[in-house]
Design an enzyme around this catalytic site. Sequence first.
Site, PDB file in Angstrom:
ATOM      1  N   HIS A   1       0.821  -1.212   0.000  1.00 42.95           N
ATOM      2  CA  HIS A   1       0.000   0.000   0.000  1.00 42.95           C
ATOM      3  C   HIS A   1       0.858   1.265   0.000  1.00 42.95           C
ATOM      4  O   HIS A   1       0.359   2.325   0.350  1.00 42.95           O
ATOM      5  CB  HIS A   1      -0.908   0.006   1.235  1.00 42.95           C
ATOM      6  N   HIS A   2       2.139   1.137  -0.383  1.00 45.30           N
ATOM      7  CA  HIS A   2       2.974   2.349  -0.321  1.00 45.30           C
ATOM      8  C   HIS A   2       2.493   3.391  -1.327  1.00 45.30           C
ATOM      9  O   HIS A   2       2.761   4.563  -1.191  1.00 45.30           O
ATOM     10  CB  HIS A   2       4.456   2.012  -0.561  1.00 45.30           C
TER      11      HIS A   2
ATOM     12  N   LYS B   1      -2.559  -2.453  -7.845  1.00 41.40           N
ATOM     13  CA  LYS B   1      -2.855  -2.814  -9.233  1.00 41.40           C
ATOM     14  C   LYS B   1      -2.334  -4.195  -9.555  1.00 41.40           C
ATOM     15  O   LYS B   1      -1.244  -4.576  -9.109  1.00 41.40           O
ATOM     16  CB  LYS B   1      -2.151  -1.772 -10.130  1.00 41.40           C
TER      17      LYS B   1
ATOM     18  N   LYS C   1       7.279  -4.513 -10.220  1.00 38.65           N
ATOM     19  CA  LYS C   1       7.077  -4.181 -11.630  1.00 38.65           C
ATOM     20  C   LYS C   1       6.654  -2.712 -11.782  1.00 38.65           C
ATOM     21  O   LYS C   1       7.217  -1.974 -12.589  1.00 38.65           O
ATOM     22  CB  LYS C   1       5.975  -5.109 -12.158  1.00 38.65           C
TER      23      LYS C   1
ATOM     24  N   ASP D   1       8.062   2.993 -13.143  1.00 37.80           N
ATOM     25  CA  ASP D   1       7.522   4.262 -12.637  1.00 37.80           C
ATOM     26  C   ASP D   1       6.028   4.423 -12.874  1.00 37.80           C
ATOM     27  O   ASP D   1       5.563   5.477 -13.316  1.00 37.80           O
ATOM     28  CB  ASP D   1       8.292   5.449 -13.253  1.00 37.80           C
TER      29      ASP D   1
ATOM     30  N   LYS E   1      -2.842  -8.785  -6.791  1.00 38.33           N
ATOM     31  CA  LYS E   1      -3.214  -9.824  -7.749  1.00 38.33           C
ATOM     32  C   LYS E   1      -4.452 -10.531  -7.229  1.00 38.33           C
ATOM     33  O   LYS E   1      -4.651 -10.631  -6.017  1.00 38.33           O
ATOM     34  CB  LYS E   1      -2.077 -10.857  -7.892  1.00 38.33           C
TER      35      LYS E   1
ATOM     36  N   SER F   1      -2.134  -0.096 -18.756  1.00 44.64           N
ATOM     37  CA  SER F   1      -3.256  -0.040 -17.814  1.00 44.64           C
ATOM     38  C   SER F   1      -3.275   1.317 -17.099  1.00 44.64           C
ATOM     39  O   SER F   1      -4.335   1.897 -16.866  1.00 44.64           O
ATOM     40  CB  SER F   1      -3.122  -1.133 -16.755  1.00 44.64           C
TER      41      SER F   1
HETATM   42  N1  GLU Z   1      -1.795  -9.059 -15.359  1.00 44.94           N
HETATM   43  C1  GLU Z   1      -0.846  -8.162 -15.919  1.00 44.94           C
HETATM   44  C2  GLU Z   1       0.491  -8.307 -15.214  1.00 44.94           C
HETATM   45  O1  GLU Z   1       0.787  -9.317 -14.630  1.00 44.94           O
HETATM   46  C3  GLU Z   1      -1.345  -6.733 -15.991  1.00 44.94           C
HETATM   47  C4  GLU Z   1      -1.659  -6.068 -14.705  1.00 44.94           C
HETATM   48  C5  GLU Z   1      -2.352  -4.722 -14.861  1.00 44.94           C
HETATM   49  O2  GLU Z   1      -2.479  -4.237 -15.981  1.00 44.94           O
HETATM   50  O3  GLU Z   1      -2.757  -4.187 -13.834  1.00 44.94           O
HETATM   51  O4  GLU Z   1       1.330  -7.455 -15.284  1.00 44.94           O
END
Ligand code: GLU
Length: 472
Positions: free
Chosen positions: A64-65, A70, A94, A99, A106, A363
């Site tokens: 949650h930083h 996402k 990632k 950035d 997930k 995204s």
């Molecule tokens: N599922 C993709 C990943 O592992 C995309 C995640 C996203 O777009 O939030 O990077």
Amino acid sequence: MTAHTSFFQNVLDYVDRAAALTNHPKGLLDQIKHCNSVYHFEFPLRHPDGSVEVIKAWRVEHSHHKLPTKGGIRYAPEVNEDEVKALAALMTYKCAIVDVPFGGAKGAIQIDPKKYTLDQLERITRRYTHELAKKNFIGPGVDVPAPDYGTGEREMAWIADTYSAMNPGQIDAIACITGKPLSQGGIRGRKEATGRGCFYALREACAHADDMKALGLSAGIAGKKVVVQGLGNVGYHAAKFCREEGDAIIIAIAEREGAIMNPNGLNEEEVFQHRKTKGSILDFPGATNIPNSIDALELECDALIPAALENQITEDNAPRIKARIIVEGANGPMTPGAEEILRQKGTLIIPDVYANAGGVTVSYFEWLKNLSHVRVGRMGKRYEQASEMRLIHMMETLTGRSFNDDQLKLASKGPDELDFVNSGLEDTMVVAYQRLREIWKTDARVHDLRTAAFLDAIEKVARAYAELGIFP
Ligand code: GLU
């Protein structure tokens, strides 16, 4: 590194390897490493014969930083909590590497989507969304899921619709999810983004003549022999852009039922159509069958793109892998033990936390589009077109020569949404590669790109905590 059966433990080991090169206190590193929230729930699904099946599901918010968190949602029969935790953690690193200002998360539903009807899949997806919403595990500023293995635009549309229906009048509601179809607030180029990102990653790696020389390869992606594992969204698009824009040769493609090889090159779209009509990738005209799919990873090639699932390259097959470059299109396609073997062989490994970050990057652009309620480029396109025309006319006056209609059209096109998305993605991937390479080449303690990537990510997350005043 020791081999673990736990995917999350593998990720922790990678973090520890990089964290050992920092001076951060243990408390901060623990805060960075562990999952902030793990939500496991089960819900019933009634079958047409009246029987009831209880379905297992998860959403893990690793860090949650930065908010929202996402990461995708996968539908897979074997998925478990350990895997979702690992994948959520990878999302944190990632996002930091490219950035993208999000924490990692997930989600997963433990089903084989092929075994359910469309109607059942819709009910499962909508119920899952409901359960997330009840516990505040979804929302434009809270946690924003996306597609992953076994899900796509269709599921994202159901999720956006369910969330919007539960939050009437919330003007940003559709920003609760990305990877939506265009008509539901999606963005051009999102579907191709992960594969396109893999192409940029490989192209950038190949552009460094010194690094290529060390691998015994010539500089440049053109003519490189590439093997792709997985003809899903990531593998298909990685193959397409490496071939179309990079002039690489796709010499083999592997799928579940087997693999095919043609040293003169394969066209992924023709292979995809063949598989669709024949129900198998095998027996593709002009190609040689490789009945045992996994054997394709051991083919003589310049680059290997594992774009299927985790744990494909292990200590067992790593000694036989001949690729000089591996681009991790999937998350966690190689075990730490396999990595060690490949590193000794001098293989250049472009790690998942960077290589497949194109998806979350676009995204992020989709989320921005939803929050701003305007397509990027909409207001400026005609203005830019006009200024390009002014420049062209000036050149014509100065040179006394005129452009023909085709040249004029090309030079004064004006950027549209896809141009912006692709240029934003390209810049993100190129800049991130150069930074990781810089860390790898200048810090004598860093021997590979994965350690450089985790080091970069840890420093960024640590800085965010420090700036929040939580840690000194
Ligand atoms: N599922 C993709 C990943 O592992 C995309 C995640 C996203 O777009 O939030 O990077």
